[in-house]
Design a protein around this motif. Structure first.
Motif, PDB file in Angstrom:
ATOM      1  N   VAL A  16      10.951  -3.518   0.057  1.00 47.75           N
ATOM      2  CA  VAL A  16       9.741  -3.693   0.873  1.00 47.75           C
ATOM      3  C   VAL A  16      10.051  -4.269   2.256  1.00 47.75           C
ATOM      4  CG1 VAL A  16       7.524  -4.901   1.025  1.00 47.75           C
ATOM      5  CG2 VAL A  16       8.160  -3.720  -1.083  1.00 47.75           C
ATOM      6  N   PRO A  17      10.872  -5.331   2.393  1.00 42.41           N
ATOM      7  CA  PRO A  17      11.150  -5.843   3.750  1.00 42.41           C
ATOM      8  C   PRO A  17      11.743  -4.787   4.677  1.00 42.41           C
ATOM      9  CG  PRO A  17      11.880  -7.417   2.109  1.00 42.41           C
ATOM     10  CD  PRO A  17      11.491  -6.171   1.363  1.00 42.41           C
ATOM     11  N   PHE A  18      12.702  -3.999   4.160  1.00 36.67           N
ATOM     12  CA  PHE A  18      13.282  -2.954   5.002  1.00 36.67           C
ATOM     13  C   PHE A  18      12.231  -1.927   5.401  1.00 36.67           C
ATOM     14  CE2 PHE A  18      14.905   1.346   5.436  1.00 36.67           C
ATOM     15  CZ  PHE A  18      15.740   1.178   6.531  1.00 36.67           C
ATOM     16  N   CYS A  19      11.419  -1.492   4.431  1.00 31.19           N
ATOM     17  CA  CYS A  19      10.432  -0.440   4.708  1.00 31.19           C
ATOM     18  C   CYS A  19       9.310  -0.920   5.630  1.00 31.19           C
ATOM     19  CB  CYS A  19       9.876   0.113   3.402  1.00 31.19           C
ATOM     20  SG  CYS A  19      11.083   1.144   2.539  1.00 31.19           S
ATOM     21  N   MET A  20       9.065  -2.232   5.659  1.00 29.95           N
ATOM     22  CA  MET A  20       8.109  -2.768   6.635  1.00 29.95           C
ATOM     23  C   MET A  20       8.647  -2.555   8.047  1.00 29.95           C
ATOM     24  SD  MET A  20       6.903  -6.229   4.684  1.00 29.95           S
ATOM     25  CE  MET A  20       6.013  -6.910   6.065  1.00 29.95           C
ATOM     26  N   ALA A  21       9.951  -2.763   8.217  1.00 26.86           N
ATOM     27  CA  ALA A  21      10.568  -2.498   9.524  1.00 26.86           C
ATOM     28  C   ALA A  21      10.592  -0.996   9.804  1.00 26.86           C
ATOM     29  CB  ALA A  21      11.981  -3.069   9.556  1.00 26.86           C
ATOM     30  N   TYR A  22      10.937  -0.221   8.782  1.00 28.60           N
ATOM     31  CA  TYR A  22      11.040   1.233   8.947  1.00 28.60           C
ATOM     32  C   TYR A  22       9.705   1.851   9.362  1.00 28.60           C
ATOM     33  CZ  TYR A  22      12.211   6.078   7.931  1.00 28.60           C
ATOM     34  OH  TYR A  22      12.430   7.428   8.033  1.00 28.60           O
ATOM     35  N   SER A  23       8.611   1.329   8.826  1.00 28.15           N
ATOM     36  CA  SER A  23       7.295   1.902   9.143  1.00 28.15           C
ATOM     37  C   SER A  23       6.874   1.639  10.590  1.00 28.15           C
ATOM     38  CB  SER A  23       6.225   1.368   8.185  1.00 28.15           C
ATOM     39  OG  SER A  23       6.033  -0.017   8.378  1.00 28.15           O
TER      40      SER A  23
END
Length: 202
Positions: A48-55
């Motif tokens: 989730v932390p990575f995908c928050m940045a990715y989004s």
């Protein structure tokens, strides 16, 4: 012509005990499946932390790029987004062909899945940190001259996020697929996709 015989009690007992065993086995399998899916969900939450940045890449970074100068007259906010895909291709090839084999051969190291999530999230954080620096540069330039800085300043953000994908996203798919029993692989993959695309966007 039918011959009707009295039922044998020993056969009935065996049949009943087999049915009970099958029912117990089914309920035990259901409990195991639920526990496995909960475990997979907890593991996949690490992305989730990575995908928050990715989004932020197709949203915030595009908005930021729209107030920057085109590079070479053609590279604008939408075009520089391709750096993410190029970064995935280049770093994916390097990681799979060189990094992992070298770590395994020379140092007998296999990077644990949780470390891959941590590395991916760290690279996502670097990407967002660089975007904050670029934001400051945009504001400074505008305050000083009223002009714009080059879109190329955004390149590191896309490169970091692409490199992070190699670790975080692949680790999530690997964890969901390998840790789940055969009958729940599709459901485990769906749980993983919720953690990749659903929760971070919320």
């Amino acid at each position: 012509y039918y011959i009707i015989t009295e039922p044998r009690h020993d056969v009935l007992l065996v049949c009943c005990s087999k049915q009970q065993q099958q029912q117990r086995s089914k309920s035990s399998n259901n409990d195991t499946t639920i526990l496995t899916l909960i475990t997979i969900f907890r593991i996949c939450l690490l992305i989730v932390p990575f995908c928050m940045a990715y989004s932020q890449m197709p949203t915030t970074l595009i908005v930021q790029g729209n107030v920057m100068n085109k590079a070479f007259g053609v590279i604008d906010a939408a075009t520089i987004n391709c750096l993410d895909a190029l970064s995935v291709l280049i770093f994916g090839a390097w990681t799979g062909s060189y990094l992992y084999p070298e770590l395994s051969r020379r140092y007998k190291i296999k990077i644990p899945t949780t470390y891959k999530f941590a590395i991916g999230s760290a690279l996502g954080a670097l990407s967002m940190g660089w975007a904050l620096i670029v934001d400051g540069l945009i504001r400074d330039e505008y305050a000083k001259t009223g002009g714009q800085i080059s879109i190329l300043w955004q390149a590191p953000s896309y490169i970091f996020i692409g490199f992070g994908e190699i670790f975080a996203v692949s680790a999530a798919y690997e964890a969901a697929f390998t840790a789940s029993p055969p009958q729940t692989k599709a459901l485990a993959s769906a749980v993983n996709i919720v953690c990749i695309g659903g929760i971070p966007n919320v």
